[in-house]
Design an enzyme around this catalytic site. Structure first.
Site, PDB file in Angstrom:
ATOM      1  N   TYR A 198       0.836  -1.201   0.000  1.00  0.00           N
ATOM      2  CA  TYR A 198       0.000   0.000   0.000  1.00  0.00           C
ATOM      3  C   TYR A 198       0.871   1.251   0.000  1.00  0.00           C
ATOM      4  CZ  TYR A 198       0.780   1.001   5.003  1.00  0.00           C
ATOM      5  OH  TYR A 198       1.350   1.327   6.211  1.00  0.00           O
ATOM      6  N   CYS A 199       0.253   2.374  -0.391  1.00  0.00           N
ATOM      7  CA  CYS A 199       0.938   3.669  -0.412  1.00  0.00           C
ATOM      8  C   CYS A 199      -0.117   4.766  -0.282  1.00  0.00           C
ATOM      9  CB  CYS A 199       1.778   3.833  -1.686  1.00  0.00           C
ATOM     10  SG  CYS A 199       0.819   3.726  -3.208  1.00  0.00           S
ATOM     11  N   THR A 200       0.222   5.977  -0.601  1.00  0.00           N
ATOM     12  CA  THR A 200      -0.695   7.106  -0.376  1.00  0.00           C
ATOM     13  C   THR A 200      -1.916   7.070  -1.285  1.00  0.00           C
ATOM     14  OG1 THR A 200       1.194   8.474   0.254  1.00  0.00           O
ATOM     15  CG2 THR A 200      -0.862   9.620  -0.221  1.00  0.00           C
TER      16      THR A 200
END
Length: 348
Positions: A198-200
């Site tokens: 996951y990331c922003t």
């Protein structure tokens, strides 16, 4: 002749933004698709978005587009219609900020880059079309209940520090290009496990999921729309947020709150705090965490040395920072760079 570049000073533009009466929405989006002529596509975007008073930062490359923008509410439908008129962007998910005053950007900048995410990948056999499976907020929560699930945060240290998913593993690096091989090395021997990246907003974890599959991992997932979309879905569906704290964002806000948890600490006094600031010394601008009391004590600077510089005559300040590139510091808060600040705190 069409306008293709900003012609007004940043100071004037920022002032105009502060005086605007109409509310703006801060929106992020990206898409991996082939762009034959990025320069022509860039100019086409600028001509149309400038007319809609869109501000923000957009990167265009042969591999696609990555954008963070703000749009006046009255132009939102026209903005969406324009984007969707571009076939690869039709019905593209638009991540709308959850904690926003609309003052995130005051100028439109569209730049052509080699890649929309610098990844360091040179293997010609790497294929972004072979990527991990999307998961939504509910699926993310369900997978997190499984003790065998491995959750990998593909963001930088300063992002992870103020907020992350429960169980998430930090890849201890300051750049995405370093994180990719490090993530594969960290998980060596666990190629059959469920792995969620996951990331922003989704752009980094989507590429990371493709990289992990490229390296032989079999059950790779990535959070669709990243933390921004997860927070929106959690709120709409009344789900428990498994992301705690703040989501760091790359605009003037420097963060949007997802839960009330404050999991970081002031880099000067050590008390709970998750407010990022850029050092006010124009020769530094280091990104760091500082509480209100320490901000007052240090005049918004990261150290006593920077505070002293800040109070020097302007000409003296210019002389000191001549030839110094501060651009790297604005979004750079590696642990190594913070050691002098920690030492400064201990001595005072």
């Amino acid at each position: 002749m069409a306008v293709l570049h900003n012609r007004i000073s940043n100071k004037e533009l920022k002032q105009q933004l502060m005086e605007e009466k109409e509310k703006r929405a801060t929106i992020s989006f990206y898409n991996y698709f082939h762009i034959a002529d990025p320069k022509h596509f860039r100019d086409y975007l600028y001509t149309n978005l400038y007319q809609l008073k869109v501000f923000g930062r957009i990167y265009v490359a042969h591999e696609g587009i990555n954008a963070q923008v703000s749009v006046p509410e009255s132009n939102f439908e026209a903005f969406k219609a324009f984007l969707y008129s571009i076939e690869p962007l039709n019905n593209l998910r638009l991540n709308i900020a959850v904690d926003d005053d609309g003052k995130s950007f005051w100028v439109l900048k569209i730049k052509v880059r080699n890649k929309i995410v610098a990844d360091g990948i040179t293997d010609d056999s790497f294929d972004m079309r072979n990527k991990g499976r999307y998961v939504n907020a509910q699926q993310m929560n369900e997978l997190l209940h499984d003790p065998e699930t491995i959750v990998i945060d593909m963001r930088n240290h300063y992002e992870f520090e103020v907020g992350h998913f429960v169980k998430a593993l930090e890849v201890p690096s300051d750049t995405f290009r370093e994180q990719l091989p490090m993530a594969a090395d960290m998980l060596h021997g666990k190629e059959d496990k469920n792995i969620i990246m996951y990331c922003t907003g989704g752009i980094r974890c989507e590429k990371a999921s493709a990289y992990m599959l490229h390296k032989g991992f079999k059950n790779v997932f990535h959070l669709e729309g990243g933390i921004i979309n997860y927070a929106k879905q959690v709120k709409q569906a009344g789900l428990e947020s498994k992301f705690i704290g703040k989501n760091f964002v790359f605009d003037d806000r420097l963060g949007e709150r997802i839960t009330d948890d404050v999991i970081a600490h002031c880099h000067h006094c050590g008390k709970p705090c998750d407010t990022h600031r850029n050092c006010k010394n124009d020769g530094c601008h280091l990104l760091f965490i500082q509480c209100d009391d320490c901000a007052e004590m240090y005049d918004g600077c990261c150290s006593t040395a920077c505070k002293e510089t800040l109070h020097m005559p302007v000409e003296k300040q210019k002389e000191i920072r001549k030839g110094v590139d501060k651009g790297q510091n604005i979004f750079n808060k590696s642990k190594a760079r913070l050691r002098p600040r920690i030492k400064d705190r201990q001595e005072h």
